[in-house]
Design an enzyme around this catalytic site. Sequence first.
Site, PDB file in Angstrom:
ATOM      1  CB  THR A  43      22.186 -60.703 -31.897  1.00 10.16           C
ATOM      2  OG1 THR A  43      21.689 -61.236 -33.129  1.00 10.16           O
ATOM      3  CG2 THR A  43      21.019 -60.428 -30.973  1.00 10.16           C
ATOM      4  CE1 TYR A 106       7.056 -54.274 -38.435  1.00  8.34           C
ATOM      5  CE2 TYR A 106       6.422 -54.426 -40.727  1.00  8.34           C
ATOM      6  CZ  TYR A 106       6.186 -53.943 -39.463  1.00  8.34           C
ATOM      7  OH  TYR A 106       5.116 -53.147 -39.207  1.00  8.34           O
ATOM      8  CE1 TYR A 133      22.884 -65.313 -35.236  1.00  5.60           C
ATOM      9  CE2 TYR A 133      23.222 -63.035 -35.883  1.00  5.60           C
ATOM     10  CZ  TYR A 133      23.074 -63.982 -34.899  1.00  5.60           C
ATOM     11  OH  TYR A 133      23.096 -63.597 -33.579  1.00  5.60           O
ATOM     12  CE  LYS A 161      25.905 -66.810 -33.589  1.00  6.03           C
ATOM     13  NZ  LYS A 161      25.616 -65.483 -33.016  1.00  6.03           N
TER      14      LYS A 161
END
Lengths: 301, 301, 301, 301
Positions: A43, A106, A133, A161
């Site tokens: 990110t 999405y 993640y 993470k």
Amino acid sequence: MTGVVPPLVTPLTPSYDVDTGSLARLIQYQLTGGVNGVFVLGTSGEGTFLTDEQRQVVLETVVGEVSGQVPVLAGVIDTSTARVGAHVSAALKAGVDGLVATAPFYAATHPAEIERHFTRLAALAGETPLYAYDIPVRVGTKLPTALVISLAKAGVIAGVKDSSGQEPSLRRLVMERREAGLNEFAIMTGSEVAVDSALAFGVDGVVPGLGNVDPAGYVRLFGASSAEAWDEQERLIRLFDIVDVADRSRMGASSAALGAFKAALYLLGVIDCPITAYPSVPLDEEEIAALRPLLDEAGLH
Amino acid sequence: MTGVVPPLVTPLTPSYDVDTGSLARLIQYQLTGGVNGVFVLGTSGEGTFLTDEQRQVVLETVVGEVSGQVPVLAGVIDTSTARVGAHVSAALKAGVDGLVATAPFYAATHPAEIERHFTRLAALAGETPLYAYDIPVRVGTKLPTALVISLAKAGVIAGVKDSSGQEPSLRRLVMERREAGLNEFAIMTGSEVAVDSALAFGVDGVVPGLGNVDPAGYVRLFGASSAEAWDEQERLIRLFDIVDVADRSRMGASSAALGAFKAALYLLGVIDCPITAYPSVPLDEEEIAALRPLLDEAGLH
Amino acid sequence: MTGVVPPLVTPLTPSYDVDTGSLARLIQYQLTGGVNGVFVLGTSGEGTFLTDEQRQVVLETVVGEVSGQVPVLAGVIDTSTARVGAHVSAALKAGVDGLVATAPFYAATHPAEIERHFTRLAALAGETPLYAYDIPVRVGTKLPTALVISLAKAGVIAGVKDSSGQEPSLRRLVMERREAGLNEFAIMTGSEVAVDSALAFGVDGVVPGLGNVDPAGYVRLFGASSAEAWDEQERLIRLFDIVDVADRSRMGASSAALGAFKAALYLLGVIDCPITAYPSVPLDEEEIAALRPLLDEAGLH
Amino acid sequence: MTGVVPPLVTPLTPSYDVDTGSLARLIQYQLTGGVNGVFVLGTSGEGTFLTDEQRQVVLETVVGEVSGQVPVLAGVIDTSTARVGAHVSAALKAGVDGLVATAPFYAATHPAEIERHFTRLAALAGETPLYAYDIPVRVGTKLPTALVISLAKAGVIAGVKDSSGQEPSLRRLVMERREAGLNEFAIMTGSEVAVDSALAFGVDGVVPGLGNVDPAGYVRLFGASSAEAWDEQERLIRLFDIVDVADRSRMGASSAALGAFKAALYLLGVIDCPITAYPSVPLDEEEIAALRPLLDEAGLH
């Protein structure tokens, strides 16, 4: 995966190309800071903003510059299994040491579908470890603890993470890892500001966006006694105020935070241009200048 | 853009390839139904699940099969301007008549950034009209009415597909269009169930996922007097119950809805296989069979 | 319950007492406007801001002033069944014609618990009809359609006021009422801006906060043909802009909306003081003056 | 306010009266456990479910039974300043040592309005300290850190109970308190499961719902070295699983959690009846029995 593994920003030129010279200097800044690994195209790395060609440039530059000194993890974040799969192939070809994927996004997704997603990705990854993640604020779904433990037991994922900001859930995961005897499974926090607490309750390390700016600070925090860690953490909490400097009435939260990391690296002489990826609104000169006293206060020059 | 423009599903084979034969039959089913255009690679088209190669197959098949009888709109939905730009180029090469883009997603985005996004995309699109797709439940951001009107005035976008489910905001947009004299600007609703109301207050047409299954029904609704429209709408509301047939405790909401559209088309003999894109969990045989009485009740055989 | 039943504001003196003179004039303004009933101590009536003594003054004033010309409904909104029960007793003693209750709030509540809540309240209400008030933005819970229909069948509630803003769900309720043969069950919308649509698909009436300011407008809309209703609705949508006049950076959304209704009534000479209940921040003189052109444009003097 | 101050449940009889005998035993159980204070009529105390008469019985029973051995704090939680004010008067009359109020709720409220709210309440409270209760999940608003610090500086509030679950914000408050030199201002966490971390970064104490069941455990945790605290916290995290025993498909989250606290106290012989306030659905016998092994595992008999 253990210790300090910053999610590196991707330096860009004023014409929005990847700035490989600045990226190489950022790598050296991180290695000098003592980090245990680097995570690119996450990110903070604006991975979802870059074209496939730009992603490839980033991977090759980083793998070459790091040159085996620490592990290189690559983000392979995209909307669906097939599209992530293409990123996995490219990252493996570039020679990375680990892969980091979110749940699909999405489309609304069910845990059973997330399980299918990671299972297929692990098959593609082969011997290269795959990390989950967990970033619900971006993806729209929190990875359930039971799913993470089940994927860990099945050998699908090598670690997680956690950027959920939900400390009790993270601690629970640490407890369930111990009960399941999953000693090799890595649990990292994505928090910048609750690292000392998370290390105290048993996470293995930290993936802090702010580590772009102050890798040595997080390395000190990681190695410190609990009283020292507390001091270091409070200093870093104050430094993290840089993400609030930009005017949120004219740019998004992502632009403000990443723009601050880049502007700080620019002020510190590490990268040449503080621009964030198009269509992000960049910080203006006044905002960039306003970061300087916060860096000074944190002892960064 | 006006009238009924269904967002077509993408039929797949059991091995997850694009089923071009079924796609061609779906096009004929739509043209026979009397639709005014087709929209491919949108949310219903599972555009974010497909690889670039699969997207290309869809575009070429549809453009060839439609063969100029009605306009073909292509979804170019992706996380950022650069990535959407690549889809724009591919769609233009395939010869589509219009492009449909959302705001950027994954990263948090500000209206000023969304404006930059659409402006650059319009430059890439050239003479081909660009439509904004407002779907906050997927993208995380509602397009502000003021931004839509401003982009319309600047000639950046030729229309909007509103899937926000916020009827008062949609109506306000219709009023502001009239006040701004933007007579050429198209306003379409993405609702399946509030179409008669939206047409009554002034939208130009509808882009209903359920139109995959019953294009003729929406065409009748569009052309009807208000009393007839009310009847037709109530019949279609009941038909829309097909999206609630699948068991939501084992699949996501997207899979349940798209799976139902595909399963209905499968039962109607239009497509060969009801599978949804990986990693979506498919409907099982019992769930597929449970759709039959709802189709019967709606007069679809 | 049918037609136009505005949820009346509670006029206050500068020292935060109930202003019974202004309240009496507001009643006459409403009756002159042709309303079919009045609803006091609802959200617009700041019922949750008033003490038990103040609530009693409101009830007695309104029942006396209306004097049987139209039905008087009383809000009995509070956190739990026991506390609502006390308001029910007080309202019955004052002689109201109907009672309006939300689901419990503050504590998280399950539909089975909401069912127990309304069932006990109905027992307390005896012959006086009890209406359910569905306002998820305030209460945190949407009343499930199945629960509303089940309470209607059991004779627990005589109708519902839907302020959810979810038009498809409201329409579904209308359809299910018809299928269940619940012809006596009243369905009212709390919307100010989607009233023509809601009347077209079958609701019985409207409970619009804006009806405080323009009761005659809603009465005309209710009685109009569909083309006339559309015109009237558009005029009222524009008038509803008064709720956006106050500066939201210095007061809450409730204060801005109620403050605008009160300020408009003040400018129209109906009430003496536009103050909202403590601790709401009131509109300042400039904001009040800014309402005037919007009233003029709507033909209110 | 410092140390362990459990938010006491309100024991009820099968006919929903306050069970003063059980309440007295609960007080003794807490005092024996070594708590530093008790907080009644909070969220755990079902304060918003009780009538004014029942609230009075609770206050008098507790003040009498505690008899000055530790401070008694009273929740005065209600929708608006005027209504909270009435609870303040009643609590002062009963002789409590402190008052605990949330922001207004039901109506949407702005920080400027919350400031007016607490300022007026403090004037009513006089010499008795007023504490702010930050519980956004119930109230719908997070108290901004800047507002809390400003109210502290003005002497309006004597401390805060933070039940927001937002640890970074809580830590920031601790840092800002230190920078402002507000040494007398009390900061308590409402968390059950992140208490060791919160104590490590500087909060003064804890107000844990689970402290009803195991007051001695939280007292040990409060007084422990950091390694011992970690062990005690993990034991209490496991005990907190009691809130997940009840079937959430048939009751609300509040009922499940409070029902579990009460059922545990019932199994431990402290209270006579595990019922929660009407209209909450109670735990059934099987669910109550399922708590026993969790109590055993935690060493509670």
